[in-house]
Design a protein around this motif. Structure first.
Motif: not given
Lengths: 134, 123
Positions: A18, A21-22, A42, A46, B20, B54, B56
């Protein structure tokens, strides 16, 4: 506040996926990537962070803002000291998976970036480098 | 660990994903939804992902398996509110979410679930 143009962070657990990604989102925003380009970078990060954590047994993500003439880009490297990938061609095939995933991580993230490089050998870890240009 | 709340609205369950997602949170949601469907006899599940920046392959797989589990438990799932940039990326990544019903927004999603239920009652 802007991040330095080069740096690294550990990838040891799910929380780090996480965080990566940030971090990539922040970098892509600083480079003024379009929203779609940010999302692609992103998402690729991930996938590759998860590979590093789940298959590589942990490692790190390194980032670098790169330039080529007037163009700027973001380069990310995902490195681990894990078991490596014995059959790279197979691992890059859509739908192939060694774990419980969909098998889209490696092959799919390659489609989301401009440059994709992978170095691996059995027992010697894996390093995947991706670059996306603005 | 974060736990995503599941709301009940009549015969439907509503989930809004606003964090998230960590992988474990996604797996927990899957289990929580399955037991809530069983306990409430819900006939539809609406998952709002408009806040997700996102999707994924892991989250995509979670959405697909929630749809599959719900179907086996006799409930219809609809995923709503995917951002356009997320949709573009998802397709390029190679995921088209087969078996997952989608709708543009919450309103369309609710209509879809109501229609599915009404059709069934007609038969």
């Amino acid at each position: 506040m802007s991040d330095p143009t080069i740096g690294s962070m550990p990838l040891g657990n799910e929380q780090d996926i996480v965080m990566s990604r940030q971090q990539v989102r922040r970098l892509a925003q600083q480079l003024k990537f379009s929203l779609v380009d940010q999302t692609k970078m992103v998402t690729a990060a991930s996938e590759l962070s998860r590979n590093t954590v789940v298959y590589g047994g942990g490692g790190e993500m390194r980032w670098e803002v790169v330039s080529l003439g007037p163009r700027q880009g973001l380069r990310l490297a995902f490195a681990d000291q894990g078991p490596g990938i014995p059959d790279l061609d197979l691992a890059l095939t859509d739908g192939w998976t060694s774990g419980g995933g969909l098998g889209m991580g490696l092959s799919g993230s390659r489609r989301l970036v401009d440059e994709f490089d992978i170095r691996t050998a059995p027992g010697e870890g894996t390093c995947v480098t991706i670059t996306r240009w603005k | 660990m974060d736990r995503i709340p599941i709301l009940q609205l009549g015969r439907f369950l509503l989930v809004t994903i606003q964090v998230d997602l960590q992988d474990q949170t996604a797996l927990t949601l899957q289990e929580d939804l399955a037991s809530r469907i069983e306990r409430t006899g819900a006939r539809g599940v609406l998952i709002d992902i408009s806040a997700l920046e996102i999707v994924d392959s892991f989250i995509g797989r979670m959405l697909a398996s929630i749809s599959g589990i719900a179907r086996v438990l006799d409930a219809t799932t609809v995923v709503v509110g995917m951002q356009p940039a997320v949709a573009i990326t998802l397709v390029e990544l190679g995921l088209s979410l087969p078996g997952v019903r989608t709708a543009l927004n919450m309103e369309h999603g609710m209509k879809l679930l109501e229609n599915a239920l009404a059709e069934e009652l007609d038969q």
